[in-house]
Scaffold this active site. Sequence first.
Site, PDB file in Angstrom:
ATOM      1  CE  LYS A  22     -30.842  11.542   3.878  1.00 46.64           C
ATOM      2  NZ  LYS A  22     -29.558  12.246   3.780  1.00 46.64           N
ATOM      3  CG  ASN A  23     -30.703  14.867   6.219  1.00 43.13           C
ATOM      4  OD1 ASN A  23     -30.094  13.829   5.927  1.00 43.13           O
ATOM      5  ND2 ASN A  23     -31.113  15.724   5.312  1.00 43.13           N
ATOM      6  NE  ARG A 103     -20.855  15.428   1.228  1.00 45.84           N
ATOM      7  CZ  ARG A 103     -19.626  15.793   0.898  1.00 45.84           C
ATOM      8  NH1 ARG A 103     -19.018  15.174  -0.072  1.00 45.84           N
ATOM      9  NH2 ARG A 103     -19.009  16.752   1.515  1.00 45.84           N
ATOM     10  CB  CYS A 127     -21.496  15.320  -3.336  1.00 45.21           C
ATOM     11  SG  CYS A 127     -23.285  15.275  -3.219  1.00 45.21           S
ATOM     12  NE  ARG A 132     -23.066  17.994   0.347  1.00 44.69           N
ATOM     13  CZ  ARG A 132     -23.987  17.092   0.710  1.00 44.69           C
ATOM     14  NH1 ARG A 132     -24.360  16.169  -0.159  1.00 44.69           N
ATOM     15  NH2 ARG A 132     -24.527  17.117   1.893  1.00 44.69           N
ATOM     16  N   PRO A 133     -17.107  20.954   0.320  1.00 46.79           N
ATOM     17  CG  PRO A 133     -16.247  23.114   0.445  1.00 46.79           C
ATOM     18  CD  PRO A 133     -17.309  22.288  -0.241  1.00 46.79           C
ATOM     19  CB  VAL A 134     -15.379  18.933   5.458  1.00 43.00           C
ATOM     20  CG1 VAL A 134     -16.509  18.035   4.961  1.00 43.00           C
ATOM     21  CG2 VAL A 134     -14.008  18.355   5.108  1.00 43.00           C
ATOM     22  CG  ASP A 135     -14.162  25.085   3.810  1.00 44.60           C
ATOM     23  OD1 ASP A 135     -14.065  26.198   3.266  1.00 44.60           O
ATOM     24  OD2 ASP A 135     -15.227  24.418   3.808  1.00 44.60           O
ATOM     25  CG  ASP A 328     -32.362  18.470   1.528  1.00 41.06           C
ATOM     26  OD1 ASP A 328     -32.137  18.132   2.695  1.00 41.06           O
ATOM     27  OD2 ASP A 328     -31.471  18.804   0.725  1.00 41.06           O
ATOM     28  CB  ILE A 350     -28.234  25.556  -0.157  1.00 42.13           C
ATOM     29  CG1 ILE A 350     -29.435  26.292   0.458  1.00 42.13           C
ATOM     30  CG2 ILE A 350     -27.405  24.843   0.931  1.00 42.13           C
ATOM     31  CD1 ILE A 350     -29.122  27.237   1.585  1.00 42.13           C
ATOM     32  NE  ARG A 420     -26.949   7.475   0.102  1.00 44.37           N
ATOM     33  CZ  ARG A 420     -25.750   8.024   0.066  1.00 44.37           C
ATOM     34  NH1 ARG A 420     -25.150   8.162  -1.083  1.00 44.37           N
ATOM     35  NH2 ARG A 420     -25.181   8.458   1.155  1.00 44.37           N
TER      36      ARG A 420
HETATM   37  C1  EPZ Z   1     -27.048  18.704   5.209  1.00 41.84           C
HETATM   38  O1  EPZ Z   1     -25.881  18.558   4.421  1.00 41.84           O
HETATM   39  C2  EPZ Z   1     -28.031  17.632   4.728  1.00 41.84           C
HETATM   40  N1  EPZ Z   1     -27.432  16.325   4.911  1.00 41.84           N
HETATM   41  C3  EPZ Z   1     -28.350  17.859   3.255  1.00 41.84           C
HETATM   42  O2  EPZ Z   1     -29.348  16.908   2.866  1.00 41.84           O
HETATM   43  C4  EPZ Z   1     -28.949  19.235   3.086  1.00 41.84           C
HETATM   44  O3  EPZ Z   1     -29.153  19.485   1.725  1.00 41.84           O
HETATM   45  C5  EPZ Z   1     -27.974  20.295   3.645  1.00 41.84           C
HETATM   46  O4  EPZ Z   1     -27.658  20.000   5.014  1.00 41.84           O
HETATM   47  C6  EPZ Z   1     -28.560  21.691   3.600  1.00 41.84           C
HETATM   48  O5  EPZ Z   1     -29.754  21.772   4.274  1.00 41.84           O
HETATM   49  C7  EPZ Z   1     -27.445  15.764   6.155  1.00 41.84           C
HETATM   50  O6  EPZ Z   1     -27.917  16.320   7.127  1.00 41.84           O
HETATM   51  C8  EPZ Z   1     -26.843  14.401   6.275  1.00 41.84           C
HETATM   52  P1  EPZ Z   1     -24.195  22.163   4.747  1.00 41.84           P
HETATM   53  P2  EPZ Z   1     -24.522  19.304   4.838  1.00 41.84           P
HETATM   54  O7  EPZ Z   1     -22.932  21.894   5.466  1.00 41.84           O
HETATM   55  O8  EPZ Z   1     -24.391  19.316   6.303  1.00 41.84           O
HETATM   56  C9  EPZ Z   1     -21.077  24.555   1.996  1.00 41.84           C
HETATM   57  C10 EPZ Z   1     -30.356  15.257   1.531  1.00 41.84           C
HETATM   58  O9  EPZ Z   1     -30.829  15.330   0.383  1.00 41.84           O
HETATM   59  N2  EPZ Z   1     -20.049  24.122   2.989  1.00 41.84           N
HETATM   60  O10 EPZ Z   1     -25.242  22.958   5.437  1.00 41.84           O
HETATM   61  O11 EPZ Z   1     -23.428  18.704   4.039  1.00 41.84           O
HETATM   62  C11 EPZ Z   1     -21.617  23.357   1.198  1.00 41.84           C
HETATM   63  O12 EPZ Z   1     -20.780  23.031   0.123  1.00 41.84           O
HETATM   64  C12 EPZ Z   1     -29.016  15.956   1.855  1.00 41.84           C
HETATM   65  O13 EPZ Z   1     -30.897  14.679   2.469  1.00 41.84           O
HETATM   66  C13 EPZ Z   1     -18.752  24.558   2.833  1.00 41.84           C
HETATM   67  O14 EPZ Z   1     -18.432  25.288   1.894  1.00 41.84           O
HETATM   68  O15 EPZ Z   1     -24.844  20.773   4.276  1.00 41.84           O
HETATM   69  C14 EPZ Z   1     -22.985  23.863   0.772  1.00 41.84           C
HETATM   70  O16 EPZ Z   1     -22.874  24.627  -0.384  1.00 41.84           O
HETATM   71  C15 EPZ Z   1     -28.371  16.512   0.631  1.00 41.84           C
HETATM   72  N3  EPZ Z   1     -17.817  24.148   3.737  1.00 41.84           N
HETATM   73  C16 EPZ Z   1     -23.406  24.712   1.955  1.00 41.84           C
HETATM   74  O17 EPZ Z   1     -22.226  25.050   2.682  1.00 41.84           O
HETATM   75  C17 EPZ Z   1     -18.129  23.329   4.822  1.00 41.84           C
HETATM   76  O18 EPZ Z   1     -17.256  22.974   5.610  1.00 41.84           O
HETATM   77  C18 EPZ Z   1     -24.391  24.007   2.899  1.00 41.84           C
HETATM   78  O19 EPZ Z   1     -23.821  22.804   3.324  1.00 41.84           O
HETATM   79  C19 EPZ Z   1     -19.466  22.914   4.954  1.00 41.84           C
HETATM   80  C20 EPZ Z   1     -20.424  23.316   4.024  1.00 41.84           C
END
Ligand code: EPZ
Length: 440
Positions: A22-23, A103, A127, A132-135, A328, A350, A420
Amino acid sequence: MDYFKVQKTVALNGTINVSGAKNASLPLLFSSLLAEGKHSFSNIPNLEDVHLSFKLLRYLGCEIEINTKPVFDQKAESLNSVTITVPKILKNIAPYELVRKMRASILCLGPLLTRCYQAKVSLPGGCAIGLRPVDYHIEGLRLLGADLRLLEGYIDAKSKGPLVGANMDLQFPSVGATENIIMAAVLAEGSTCINNASVEPEVLDLITYLKKMGADISVSTFIDEKKIKKNKITINGVEKLKAASHKVIPDRIEAGTFLIAGAMTGGDLYLHNVQACHLGGVLEKLKQLGCTVEVDNTKGKDSIYLHANKPVVAMDIKTEVYPGFPTDLQAQWMAMMTQAKGKSLVEESIFENRFMHIPELNRLGASIKVNKSTAIISGPCLLKGASVMATDLRAGSSLVLAGLVASGETQVHRIYHLDRGYEFLDHKLSSLGALIKRCS
Ligand code: EPZ
């Protein structure tokens, strides 16, 4: 609403084929926006999130052709191949209605901005597992010269012309931010360097496809000022990309979920279409637990055999970025530790709120306490079936696994979370002898 009825299952035995990831599928599907033409993908899992991506891609102007094939005696369908026809002119707005459901829709921001010089993408909402911000995404795209504002719940992104390559340091190797920035940088002028980038197998699969489309990307490591080894991704922008075809990598999290189910039920499992190297430290941990784990990755074979020799023992884990123990699989590991003799610690590093499954596991009779980002599991516990509720995808799978070892009947509700991210979970588990039934 559908729910699963799960009965205690002695031992899971048999063979399953692991589905596509999926990811990996979601960023790959959105990367098709980068090049006009026909993109064809295989091994895409038939999941709710994949269909939500199709909805958004269609909304943006793409045509989607899906070729399916019946599986599990016609009780289900897998996606044989998916062809995405991307037009010359794209719509460049991703509405709240579509983004709020998934998301990962944020991953259309980079491709739309770099192709259309303008994109308006709804900010993803909250979530269950964290803020999970996107900053990092926004900061990275700003460094590539785009002007991004938050307007009425939308990210409003513009650039006067092609983006311009830049060097950047990610505060944390975020998967999504790395993917969005790479997809924006492939058509930018000049070179971009993402220091402290994510190199999860799903990110590398995206890079493989982008290179097939004609992108110029390399992955390397460096030692930072604190002498820590980090990953770096360098992208040299090109003028144009062309559509191509790709087979998505197997889902390591699905594979890990089944291996843990095998270990906790004392099973004998063969997993096919799996890349053992993608499972990082998980296989090591299963061996330390006392399981026999044999990997066969001769060309075209790619399979893992697991035999659970004896009851599981208490073992601590800490979730980390790849190749560490994946976040995960944290909930599933915790469900298994409820059956282990002794105390085990599960530290989540994480996400700040990824323990929503604990109150539900305790409802089944587990004994789990939390101290900040660490859960303390005392076992073995005799779990007893009850009604429980999935709060997110992986929490849901941990409740199904707990149901396999709990006496009596466990009802897992809100399984739309599981649909999902797990393809044919109930069919696959039943084929291994699990007593699980989908009820509506
Ligand atoms: C991906 O999410 C996966 N989703 C998640 O899988 C997975 O848990 C995660 O990576 C970590 O491995 C998909 O690929 C669709 P991150 P993502 O950006 O990209 C913080 C599942 O169960 N962060 O690596 O959203 C964030 O809040 C899902 O299949 C910021 O602060 O994860 C988190 O604490 C759940 N600002 C950490 O970084 C940002 O702009 C890791 O998030 C981006 C992230």
